[in-house]
Motif scaffolding. Structure first.
Motif, PDB file in Angstrom:
ATOM      1  N   ILE A 268      -8.808 -11.605   1.626  1.00 17.53           N
ATOM      2  CA  ILE A 268      -9.351 -10.286   1.946  1.00 17.53           C
ATOM      3  C   ILE A 268      -8.303  -9.404   2.617  1.00 17.53           C
ATOM      4  O   ILE A 268      -8.135  -8.230   2.268  1.00 17.53           O
ATOM      5  N   LEU A 269      -7.572  -9.966   3.576  1.00 23.82           N
ATOM      6  CA  LEU A 269      -6.556  -9.181   4.275  1.00 23.82           C
ATOM      7  C   LEU A 269      -5.432  -8.745   3.339  1.00 23.82           C
ATOM      8  O   LEU A 269      -4.918  -7.625   3.448  1.00 23.82           O
ATOM      9  N   ASN A 270      -5.058  -9.607   2.411  1.00 25.22           N
ATOM     10  CA  ASN A 270      -4.011  -9.231   1.462  1.00 25.22           C
ATOM     11  C   ASN A 270      -4.509  -8.206   0.455  1.00 25.22           C
ATOM     12  O   ASN A 270      -3.723  -7.370  -0.008  1.00 25.22           O
ATOM     13  N   ILE A 271      -5.788  -8.260   0.122  1.00 24.32           N
ATOM     14  CA  ILE A 271      -6.361  -7.213  -0.733  1.00 24.32           C
ATOM     15  C   ILE A 271      -6.313  -5.866  -0.014  1.00 24.32           C
ATOM     16  O   ILE A 271      -5.967  -4.837  -0.611  1.00 24.32           O
ATOM     17  N   LEU A 272      -6.644  -5.864   1.286  1.00 19.50           N
ATOM     18  CA  LEU A 272      -6.561  -4.633   2.075  1.00 19.50           C
ATOM     19  C   LEU A 272      -5.118  -4.136   2.144  1.00 19.50           C
ATOM     20  O   LEU A 272      -4.854  -2.930   2.032  1.00 19.50           O
ATOM     21  N   LEU A 273      -4.184  -5.061   2.327  1.00 19.41           N
ATOM     22  CA  LEU A 273      -2.767  -4.689   2.374  1.00 19.41           C
ATOM     23  C   LEU A 273      -2.323  -4.090   1.043  1.00 19.41           C
ATOM     24  O   LEU A 273      -1.641  -3.058   1.006  1.00 19.41           O
ATOM     25  N   ALA A 274      -2.714  -4.725  -0.046  1.00 18.26           N
ATOM     26  CA  ALA A 274      -2.357  -4.221  -1.376  1.00 18.26           C
ATOM     27  C   ALA A 274      -2.973  -2.856  -1.628  1.00 18.26           C
ATOM     28  O   ALA A 274      -2.328  -1.963  -2.207  1.00 18.26           O
ATOM     29  N   GLN A 275      -4.217  -2.673  -1.173  1.00 27.24           N
ATOM     30  CA  GLN A 275      -4.899  -1.389  -1.375  1.00 27.24           C
ATOM     31  C   GLN A 275      -4.149  -0.262  -0.681  1.00 27.24           C
ATOM     32  O   GLN A 275      -3.985   0.831  -1.235  1.00 27.24           O
ATOM     33  N   ARG A 276      -3.665  -0.522   0.534  1.00 22.51           N
ATOM     34  CA  ARG A 276      -2.896   0.499   1.257  1.00 22.51           C
ATOM     35  C   ARG A 276      -1.581   0.801   0.562  1.00 22.51           C
ATOM     36  O   ARG A 276      -1.169   1.957   0.446  1.00 22.51           O
ATOM     37  N   ILE A 277      -0.914  -0.244   0.097  1.00 22.47           N
ATOM     38  CA  ILE A 277       0.389  -0.050  -0.556  1.00 22.47           C
ATOM     39  C   ILE A 277       0.232   0.729  -1.855  1.00 22.47           C
ATOM     40  O   ILE A 277       0.991   1.666  -2.137  1.00 22.47           O
ATOM     41  N   TYR A 278      -0.780   0.364  -2.653  1.00 26.24           N
ATOM     42  CA  TYR A 278      -0.996   1.051  -3.926  1.00 26.24           C
ATOM     43  C   TYR A 278      -1.489   2.487  -3.706  1.00 26.24           C
ATOM     44  O   TYR A 278      -1.040   3.427  -4.377  1.00 26.24           O
ATOM     45  N   LYS A 279      -2.409   2.661  -2.748  1.00 30.35           N
ATOM     46  CA  LYS A 279      -2.998   3.977  -2.514  1.00 30.35           C
ATOM     47  C   LYS A 279      -1.955   4.991  -2.077  1.00 30.35           C
ATOM     48  O   LYS A 279      -1.966   6.149  -2.528  1.00 30.35           O
ATOM     49  N   HIS A 280      -1.056   4.575  -1.199  1.00 27.65           N
ATOM     50  CA  HIS A 280      -0.060   5.496  -0.663  1.00 27.65           C
ATOM     51  C   HIS A 280       1.268   5.414  -1.418  1.00 27.65           C
ATOM     52  O   HIS A 280       2.258   6.003  -0.971  1.00 27.65           O
ATOM     53  N   GLN A 281       1.267   4.680  -2.523  1.00 26.22           N
ATOM     54  CA  GLN A 281       2.419   4.601  -3.409  1.00 26.22           C
ATOM     55  C   GLN A 281       3.695   4.189  -2.655  1.00 26.22           C
ATOM     56  O   GLN A 281       4.759   4.779  -2.823  1.00 26.22           O
ATOM     57  N   LEU A 282       3.549   3.153  -1.849  1.00 31.28           N
ATOM     58  CA  LEU A 282       4.704   2.617  -1.151  1.00 31.28           C
ATOM     59  C   LEU A 282       5.460   1.677  -2.085  1.00 31.28           C
ATOM     60  O   LEU A 282       4.862   0.960  -2.870  1.00 31.28           O
ATOM     61  N   ASN A 283       6.745   1.672  -1.940  1.00 30.12           N
ATOM     62  CA  ASN A 283       7.585   0.912  -2.862  1.00 30.12           C
ATOM     63  C   ASN A 283       7.773  -0.530  -2.386  1.00 30.12           C
ATOM     64  O   ASN A 283       8.886  -0.992  -2.167  1.00 30.12           O
ATOM     65  N   PHE A 284       6.646  -1.255  -2.229  1.00 29.64           N
ATOM     66  CA  PHE A 284       6.684  -2.652  -1.826  1.00 29.64           C
ATOM     67  C   PHE A 284       6.194  -3.515  -2.989  1.00 29.64           C
ATOM     68  O   PHE A 284       5.037  -3.953  -3.029  1.00 29.64           O
ATOM     69  N   SER A 285       7.087  -3.759  -3.932  1.00 26.10           N
ATOM     70  CA  SER A 285       6.692  -4.488  -5.143  1.00 26.10           C
ATOM     71  C   SER A 285       6.367  -5.949  -4.882  1.00 26.10           C
ATOM     72  O   SER A 285       5.709  -6.601  -5.717  1.00 26.10           O
ATOM     73  N   LYS A 286       6.801  -6.465  -3.727  1.00 24.63           N
ATOM     74  CA  LYS A 286       6.521  -7.875  -3.418  1.00 24.63           C
ATOM     75  C   LYS A 286       5.031  -8.151  -3.325  1.00 24.63           C
ATOM     76  O   LYS A 286       4.594  -9.296  -3.454  1.00 24.63           O
ATOM     77  N   ILE A 287       4.220  -7.111  -3.110  1.00 19.96           N
ATOM     78  CA  ILE A 287       2.774  -7.322  -3.002  1.00 19.96           C
ATOM     79  C   ILE A 287       2.207  -7.867  -4.305  1.00 19.96           C
ATOM     80  O   ILE A 287       1.214  -8.607  -4.299  1.00 19.96           O
ATOM     81  N   ASN A 288       2.838  -7.532  -5.436  1.00 15.14           N
ATOM     82  CA  ASN A 288       2.360  -8.065  -6.720  1.00 15.14           C
ATOM     83  C   ASN A 288       2.558  -9.575  -6.787  1.00 15.14           C
ATOM     84  O   ASN A 288       1.680 -10.305  -7.266  1.00 15.14           O
TER      85      ASN A 288
END
Length: 345
Positions: A268-288
């Protein structure tokens, strides 16, 4: 020169991960005591391939420190000797670290290969340490961290010896695993520091770093709990046998349920983290990579529970967890440097 240094750090990281993989195979096959002494194996630099090599024979030369099995105990040659027609106890002394005296050629060679990977990783990190002196005047932090890795590998080797001497005591196995992840983290930190490409995301005002740290710490806790659950399984295997896989989880306790519940929290926490990264278009590709590894972790965990431990799911589960920790740690480093860059603007 910096690129070569970074490449050497990457090679060291790969070799450390190979040690983790080999260690997982050792646990899966029950080969942890395949070599009952350390750093040699039954007193040999190259271990025996037949039990006959570990038995006393008349008119045979034995080197000092060579180990044989006599009456279900390990005996160590106190000096170079050539045996007579009768066994002479005065030429031998009992091995006092533990009383485990069994030989299984497969277990011995699996554990020996694990130690070889450890030696290769140790040599690679030692080379990294010496190479770091080239940056002594300009990047003293690189030198310090590189030698911290070297000493960490030495400490890890000592921990490996204590695991053998304790006949695989659970607490020592857990510390041994955590230390491997600490070494992984230090190498990843070196790799991150030596980056030449500065095209990273600016962390804007989005609080990614704290959440990334929390998910990393929970993953580490999950791994520690996982080693404890594995010990429960190992104990049950000793009770019911290797073939009764349907009974391996018949005596689980609170550690298993906490481990399973925490997996949902981590997801759940990683889904929240991914949602923030994708929503704000941050360049953290490691989340994939993180989300993919978590998915595979869940699949292997469910397979062990519902399908009675299919072949190789146990070591795969552990290796995936260590990879997940590494990728999460690198994401934390990226988020931290990105936040520092934003504050400097």
């Amino acid at each position: 020169m910096q690129k070569r240094f970074r490449k050497l750090a990457k090679i060291s990281l790969v070799l450390v991960y190979l040690v983790i993989v080999a260690g997982a195979v050792v646990r899966m096959t029950g080969s942890g005591m395949g070599c009952p002494d350390w750093p040699k194996c039954f007193g040999h630099y190259i271990p025996p391939t037949d039990v006959g090599e570990l038995q006393w024979h008349p008119n045979t030369f034995f080197k000092k420190g060579q180990v044989i099995i006599v009456d279900e105990s390990l005996q160590v040659a106190i000096a170079d000797l050539t045996t007579s027609n009768n066994f002479t106890p005065e030429n031998w002394e009992p091995y006092t670290k533990h009383d485990y005296a069994k030989f299984n050629v497969a277990h011995t060679w699996i554990e020996y290969i694990n130690r070889l990977f450890g030696a290769l990783a140790g040599l690679a990190t030692l080379a990294l340490g010496f190479y770091s002196f080239a940056f002594f005047k300009t990047k003293k932090t690189w030198v310090f961290l590189s030698w911290l890795v070297v000493f960490g590998m030495g400490f890890q080797a000592w921990l490996g010896a204590t695991v053998v001497y304790s006949v695989l005591e659970p607490a020592k196995i857990t510390v041994h695993m955590v230390m491997a992840l600490v070494i992984v983290a230090m190498l990843l930190y070196i790799i991150h520091m030596t980056k030449t490409n500065e095209e990273e995301a600016v962390n804007k005002k989005v609080k990614v770093f704290p959440l990334a740290v929390i998910t990393l710490l929970l993953t580490l806790l999950q791994i520690v709990l996982g080693t404890q659950v594995r010990q429960l399984v190992d104990h049950q295997i000793d009770v019911v046998g290797e073939l009764s896989k349907d009974l391996w989880l018949s005596t689980i306790d609170w550690r298993f349920y906490v481990h399973r519940t925490f997996s949902l929290v981590v997801l759940i926490l990683n889904i929240l983290l991914a949602q923030r990264i994708y929503k704000h278009q941050l360049n953290f590709s490691k989340i994939n990579w993180i989300m993919g590894l978590i998915l595979l972790e869940i699949i292997t965990g469910m397979a062990m529970y519902y399908l009675d431990f299919p072949f190789a799911t146990q070591p795969l589960h552990l290796v995936l967890a260590s990879l997940l920790f590494g990728v999460q740690f690198y994401l934390v480093m990226e988020a931290l440097s990105s936040r520092k860059r934003y504050k400097s603007l």
